[in-house]
Motif scaffolding. Structure first.
Motif, PDB file in Angstrom:
ATOM      1  N   ASP A 147      10.061   7.542  -3.609  1.00 28.62           N
ATOM      2  CA  ASP A 147       9.725   8.808  -4.251  1.00 28.62           C
ATOM      3  C   ASP A 147       8.232   9.064  -4.088  1.00 28.62           C
ATOM      4  O   ASP A 147       7.423   8.134  -4.196  1.00 28.62           O
ATOM      5  CB  ASP A 147      10.098   8.743  -5.733  1.00 28.62           C
ATOM      6  N   VAL A 148       7.864  10.306  -3.831  1.00 27.10           N
ATOM      7  CA  VAL A 148       6.450  10.637  -3.681  1.00 27.10           C
ATOM      8  C   VAL A 148       5.659  10.263  -4.930  1.00 27.10           C
ATOM      9  O   VAL A 148       4.493   9.853  -4.841  1.00 27.10           O
ATOM     10  CB  VAL A 148       6.269  12.142  -3.369  1.00 27.10           C
ATOM     11  N   LEU A 149       6.272  10.343  -6.100  1.00 30.02           N
ATOM     12  CA  LEU A 149       5.583   9.995  -7.339  1.00 30.02           C
ATOM     13  C   LEU A 149       5.172   8.528  -7.380  1.00 30.02           C
ATOM     14  O   LEU A 149       4.297   8.146  -8.160  1.00 30.02           O
ATOM     15  CB  LEU A 149       6.474  10.306  -8.543  1.00 30.02           C
ATOM     16  N   PHE A 150       5.799   7.695  -6.552  1.00 28.03           N
ATOM     17  CA  PHE A 150       5.473   6.273  -6.519  1.00 28.03           C
ATOM     18  C   PHE A 150       4.804   5.875  -5.202  1.00 28.03           C
ATOM     19  O   PHE A 150       4.739   4.697  -4.867  1.00 28.03           O
ATOM     20  CB  PHE A 150       6.740   5.433  -6.741  1.00 28.03           C
ATOM     21  N   LEU A 151       4.314   6.856  -4.489  1.00 23.77           N
ATOM     22  CA  LEU A 151       3.645   6.598  -3.217  1.00 23.77           C
ATOM     23  C   LEU A 151       2.185   6.271  -3.487  1.00 23.77           C
ATOM     24  O   LEU A 151       1.456   7.074  -4.064  1.00 23.77           O
ATOM     25  CB  LEU A 151       3.762   7.833  -2.318  1.00 23.77           C
ATOM     26  N   HIS A 152       1.754   5.089  -3.074  1.00 24.89           N
ATOM     27  CA  HIS A 152       0.377   4.657  -3.296  1.00 24.89           C
ATOM     28  C   HIS A 152      -0.454   4.902  -2.046  1.00 24.89           C
ATOM     29  O   HIS A 152       0.056   4.860  -0.926  1.00 24.89           O
ATOM     30  CB  HIS A 152       0.334   3.177  -3.676  1.00 24.89           C
ATOM     31  N   LYS A 153      -1.745   5.133  -2.248  1.00 24.57           N
ATOM     32  CA  LYS A 153      -2.616   5.443  -1.123  1.00 24.57           C
ATOM     33  C   LYS A 153      -2.656   4.312  -0.095  1.00 24.57           C
ATOM     34  O   LYS A 153      -2.936   4.554   1.079  1.00 24.57           O
ATOM     35  CB  LYS A 153      -4.032   5.780  -1.603  1.00 24.57           C
ATOM     36  N   THR A 154      -2.367   3.070  -0.505  1.00 21.60           N
ATOM     37  CA  THR A 154      -2.387   1.979   0.462  1.00 21.60           C
ATOM     38  C   THR A 154      -1.311   2.164   1.533  1.00 21.60           C
ATOM     39  O   THR A 154      -1.503   1.774   2.680  1.00 21.60           O
ATOM     40  CB  THR A 154      -2.187   0.622  -0.232  1.00 21.60           C
ATOM     41  N   ALA A 155      -0.165   2.763   1.131  1.00 20.71           N
ATOM     42  CA  ALA A 155       0.895   3.010   2.111  1.00 20.71           C
ATOM     43  C   ALA A 155       0.457   4.044   3.137  1.00 20.71           C
ATOM     44  O   ALA A 155       0.809   3.960   4.320  1.00 20.71           O
ATOM     45  CB  ALA A 155       2.165   3.475   1.404  1.00 20.71           C
ATOM     46  N   ILE A 156      -0.322   5.027   2.683  1.00 21.72           N
ATOM     47  CA  ILE A 156      -0.835   6.046   3.595  1.00 21.72           C
ATOM     48  C   ILE A 156      -1.972   5.483   4.428  1.00 21.72           C
ATOM     49  O   ILE A 156      -2.030   5.673   5.653  1.00 21.72           O
ATOM     50  CB  ILE A 156      -1.289   7.284   2.803  1.00 21.72           C
ATOM     51  N   ASP A 157      -2.887   4.748   3.778  1.00 23.51           N
ATOM     52  CA  ASP A 157      -4.036   4.195   4.491  1.00 23.51           C
ATOM     53  C   ASP A 157      -3.596   3.189   5.558  1.00 23.51           C
ATOM     54  O   ASP A 157      -4.210   3.090   6.626  1.00 23.51           O
ATOM     55  CB  ASP A 157      -4.991   3.516   3.508  1.00 23.51           C
TER      56      ASP A 157
END
Length: 269
Positions: free
Chosen positions: A52-62
């Motif tokens: 869920d986007v609400l549980f998406l942390h910036k580390t996953a994007i970085d």
């Protein structure tokens, strides 16, 4: 180019992911499968996470280090009965994504009801998203009524085109709200994908709101004539706008984009 897509297993997201992949770009994303379908991405060699986007942390994007983040995840039906869920998955999730991807280029895809203040919580939530994203330099591609292959025809309020296609296949009546004189701008998913691919590589989009549309208004009853079956007319629901007019000119000027696929039965398959 490295592209991160929220709602990657959904109708538009899966088409977009496959198109980027086919052109040699690196693609990943997330989807909580509320409206997306995992099989939309099967066999494509695209890695993604059930999240869920609400549980998406910036580390996953970085970790992926995307050049652009395309935010498609949302409650994708304007008449969903759970108003709290609409606000949670549209506005709150969008705000969370912005906080986690603030240093990334972000493209957001609301839909044309966001222009109609009387259209209810779905439109209100999308309009609120636009208001918080535009000052942050996010590119906003406001989509007309998208249709095409693999569009969801199940669950709460599938799109008219998908619902009519399934009704024809299963020999149910073609259901039309009101007398069908209300109009919509129907745009094919392949045109929408092309618009996003142009926007992903064009920083002039940043901070802009651009309608992705055909500029052609089609009466609902006329669009329904693409399908065979008995017609059943129902009372129009509240907040059902007479039209959802959009302007194709900014997309021409900023993106060099014009829709190419006319509304037809063949385009639905």
């Amino acid at each position: 180019m490295r592209v991160y897509i929220t709602g990657i297993a959904g109708f538009i997201g899966s088409h977009l992911a496959k198109a980027f992949k086919a052109q040699g770009h690196s693609v990943t994303g997330c989807d909580n499968l509320s409206f997306g379908v995992a099989k939309n991405l099967e066999g494509e060699g695209i890695e993604w996470t059930n999240r869920d986007v609400l549980f998406l942390h910036k580390t996953a994007i970085d970790w992926f280090d995307p050049d652009v983040v395309i935010h498609l995840a949302a409650v994708s039906c304007s008449r969903h009965p759970n108003e709290a869920l609409i606000w949670k998955n549209n506005l709150w999730a969008t705000g969370h994504l912005l906080s986690q991807a603030r240093k990334r280029r972000l493209l957001f895809a609301p839909t044309c009801p966001a222009t109609k203040p009387e259209s209810g919580p779905y439109a209100d939530s999308k309009r609120a998203c636009e208001q918080i994203l535009r000052p942050e330099g996010v590119g906003i591609l406001r989509l007309a009524n998208v249709y095409g292959p693999q569009q969801r025809d199940w669950g709460t309020e599938p799109s008219a085109m998908a619902a009519w296609r399934r009704a024809e296949q299963e020999h149910y009546p073609i259901s039309i709200d009101g007398d069908g004189t209300q109009t919509r701008d129907f745009i094919h998913v392949d045109d929408v994908v092309r618009a996003f691919m142009l926007a992903a590589d064009n920083k002039d989009v940043n901070g802009q709101t651009i309608d992705i549309c055909t500029g052609v208004q089609t009466p609902i009853a006329l669009a329904a004539e693409l399908f065979d079956g008995e017609r059943v007319y129902h009372e129009r629901l509240p907040n059902d706008p007479d039209e959802t007019t959009q302007d194709p000119e900014p997309a021409r000027q900023i993106l060099g984009f014009e829709s190419e696929i006319p509304l037809s039965r063949e385009a639905l398959l």
